[in-house]
Design a protein around this motif. Sequence first.
Motif, PDB file in Angstrom:
ATOM      1  N   ASP A   1      -2.218 -17.604 -14.626  1.00  0.00           N
ATOM      2  CA  ASP A   1      -1.458 -17.725 -13.374  1.00  0.00           C
ATOM      3  C   ASP A   1      -1.137 -16.368 -12.758  1.00  0.00           C
ATOM      4  OD1 ASP A   1      -1.493 -20.403 -13.959  1.00  0.00           O
ATOM      5  OD2 ASP A   1       0.568 -20.469 -14.687  1.00  0.00           O
ATOM      6  N   ASP A   2      -1.059 -15.320 -13.572  1.00  0.00           N
ATOM      7  CA  ASP A   2      -0.659 -14.003 -13.089  1.00  0.00           C
ATOM      8  C   ASP A   2      -1.825 -13.130 -12.641  1.00  0.00           C
ATOM      9  OD1 ASP A   2       2.074 -14.496 -13.632  1.00  0.00           O
ATOM     10  OD2 ASP A   2       1.751 -13.999 -15.740  1.00  0.00           O
ATOM     11  N   ILE A   3      -3.047 -13.585 -12.860  1.00  0.00           N
ATOM     12  CA  ILE A   3      -4.207 -12.743 -12.562  1.00  0.00           C
ATOM     13  C   ILE A   3      -4.395 -12.542 -11.060  1.00  0.00           C
ATOM     14  CG2 ILE A   3      -6.106 -14.402 -12.444  1.00  0.00           C
ATOM     15  CD1 ILE A   3      -6.153 -11.288 -14.622  1.00  0.00           C
ATOM     16  N   SER A   4      -3.863 -13.442 -10.235  1.00  0.00           N
ATOM     17  CA  SER A   4      -4.000 -13.268  -8.788  1.00  0.00           C
ATOM     18  C   SER A   4      -3.263 -12.012  -8.309  1.00  0.00           C
ATOM     19  CB  SER A   4      -3.504 -14.500  -8.038  1.00  0.00           C
ATOM     20  OG  SER A   4      -2.140 -14.716  -8.311  1.00  0.00           O
ATOM     21  N   GLY A   5      -2.207 -11.612  -9.013  1.00  0.00           N
ATOM     22  CA  GLY A   5      -1.517 -10.369  -8.678  1.00  0.00           C
ATOM     23  C   GLY A   5      -2.410  -9.165  -8.888  1.00  0.00           C
ATOM     24  N   LEU A   6      -3.214  -9.178  -9.941  1.00  0.00           N
ATOM     25  CA  LEU A   6      -4.169  -8.087 -10.190  1.00  0.00           C
ATOM     26  C   LEU A   6      -5.237  -8.081  -9.096  1.00  0.00           C
ATOM     27  CD1 LEU A   6      -5.281  -5.799 -11.920  1.00  0.00           C
ATOM     28  CD2 LEU A   6      -6.409  -7.520 -13.346  1.00  0.00           C
ATOM     29  N   GLU A   7      -5.669  -9.265  -8.707  1.00  0.00           N
ATOM     30  CA  GLU A   7      -6.648  -9.361  -7.622  1.00  0.00           C
ATOM     31  C   GLU A   7      -6.094  -8.742  -6.336  1.00  0.00           C
ATOM     32  OE1 GLU A   7      -9.218 -12.828  -5.344  1.00  0.00           O
ATOM     33  OE2 GLU A   7      -7.759 -13.384  -6.871  1.00  0.00           O
ATOM     34  N   GLN A   8      -4.841  -9.030  -6.021  1.00  0.00           N
ATOM     35  CA  GLN A   8      -4.212  -8.460  -4.821  1.00  0.00           C
ATOM     36  C   GLN A   8      -4.094  -6.937  -4.936  1.00  0.00           C
ATOM     37  OE1 GLN A   8      -3.642 -10.070  -1.948  1.00  0.00           O
ATOM     38  NE2 GLN A   8      -4.698 -11.708  -3.040  1.00  0.00           N
ATOM     39  N   ALA A   9      -3.796  -6.454  -6.140  1.00  0.00           N
ATOM     40  CA  ALA A   9      -3.711  -5.006  -6.340  1.00  0.00           C
ATOM     41  C   ALA A   9      -5.059  -4.356  -6.055  1.00  0.00           C
ATOM     42  CB  ALA A   9      -3.243  -4.695  -7.760  1.00  0.00           C
ATOM     43  N   TRP A  10      -6.157  -4.965  -6.515  1.00  0.00           N
ATOM     44  CA  TRP A  10      -7.484  -4.405  -6.261  1.00  0.00           C
ATOM     45  C   TRP A  10      -7.846  -4.479  -4.790  1.00  0.00           C
ATOM     46  CZ3 TRP A  10     -10.298  -1.019  -8.519  1.00  0.00           C
ATOM     47  CH2 TRP A  10     -10.155  -0.824  -9.898  1.00  0.00           C
ATOM     48  N   LEU A  11      -7.441  -5.543  -4.110  1.00  0.00           N
ATOM     49  CA  LEU A  11      -7.700  -5.624  -2.672  1.00  0.00           C
ATOM     50  C   LEU A  11      -6.972  -4.501  -1.942  1.00  0.00           C
ATOM     51  CD1 LEU A  11      -7.564  -9.472  -2.104  1.00  0.00           C
ATOM     52  CD2 LEU A  11      -9.575  -7.985  -1.969  1.00  0.00           C
ATOM     53  N   ARG A  12      -5.762  -4.206  -2.380  1.00  0.00           N
ATOM     54  CA  ARG A  12      -4.992  -3.108  -1.781  1.00  0.00           C
ATOM     55  C   ARG A  12      -5.687  -1.765  -2.049  1.00  0.00           C
ATOM     56  NH1 ARG A  12       0.658  -1.868  -0.513  1.00  0.00           N
ATOM     57  NH2 ARG A  12       0.997   0.299  -1.040  1.00  0.00           N
ATOM     58  N   VAL A  13      -6.179  -1.578  -3.269  1.00  0.00           N
ATOM     59  CA  VAL A  13      -6.873  -0.330  -3.612  1.00  0.00           C
ATOM     60  C   VAL A  13      -8.129  -0.182  -2.766  1.00  0.00           C
ATOM     61  CG1 VAL A  13      -8.234   0.819  -5.401  1.00  0.00           C
ATOM     62  CG2 VAL A  13      -6.005  -0.120  -5.952  1.00  0.00           C
ATOM     63  N   SER A  14      -8.883  -1.269  -2.584  1.00  0.00           N
ATOM     64  CA  SER A  14     -10.125  -1.149  -1.827  1.00  0.00           C
ATOM     65  C   SER A  14      -9.859  -0.834  -0.363  1.00  0.00           C
ATOM     66  CB  SER A  14     -10.977  -2.414  -1.973  1.00  0.00           C
ATOM     67  OG  SER A  14     -10.341  -3.505  -1.348  1.00  0.00           O
ATOM     68  N   ARG A  15      -8.715  -1.266   0.164  1.00  0.00           N
ATOM     69  CA  ARG A  15      -8.380  -0.943   1.553  1.00  0.00           C
ATOM     70  C   ARG A  15      -7.854   0.484   1.672  1.00  0.00           C
ATOM     71  NH1 ARG A  15      -6.554  -6.309   1.635  1.00  0.00           N
ATOM     72  NH2 ARG A  15      -4.445  -5.687   1.164  1.00  0.00           N
ATOM     73  N   LEU A  16      -6.947   0.876   0.773  1.00  0.00           N
ATOM     74  CA  LEU A  16      -6.344   2.205   0.842  1.00  0.00           C
ATOM     75  C   LEU A  16      -7.172   3.224   0.074  1.00  0.00           C
ATOM     76  CD1 LEU A  16      -2.630   1.225   0.235  1.00  0.00           C
ATOM     77  CD2 LEU A  16      -3.792   1.565   2.410  1.00  0.00           C
TER      78      LEU A  16
END
Length: 159
Positions: free
Chosen positions: A60-75
């Motif tokens: 259930d918590d892995i979506s937070g890691l996915e969001q972190a990577w999306l943020r890294v790929s943008r910034l």
Amino acid sequence: MIGWRRPKTAFALSGGGARGAMQVGILRALLERKIYPDFIVGVSAGAWNGVWLASRPHADDISGLEQAWLRVSRLGPTIRWWSLVRNRFRRRLSRSDGGGLARLAAYHLGQLGVRDFADLQVPLHIAALDLTDGRKAIFSAGLLAPAVLASYQGCFPRS
């Protein structure tokens, strides 16, 4: 009499920015199939994923890691070729200055509510190699941020 122990499950998470992002899907698939790590070993991008997973080892918590990577790929904590050359001529102890990554790590570690290896739910070991002198180290105790940065940057924290 021989005492049989249950085999241990280790997740070994490699480095490489794109590989780190791809690991999210693999980790999701493993956790959804109820395959959980007894311990985690990570290097570079895999060290970051390891911190996240060790602090929240549930599907259930892995979506937070996915969001972190999306943020890294943008910034992005991108490394530009000229930065590598500049640091080499200035004899800096790293392939990048790490300022962006340090801020990103501090932000996400704060979001996770972890600061130290002792705060993690699953044992984590972070591998690093100091590019300046070839020393290698495994971090398993102490503060998380310096260990993650050492693994990513290729230089150890100096005292």
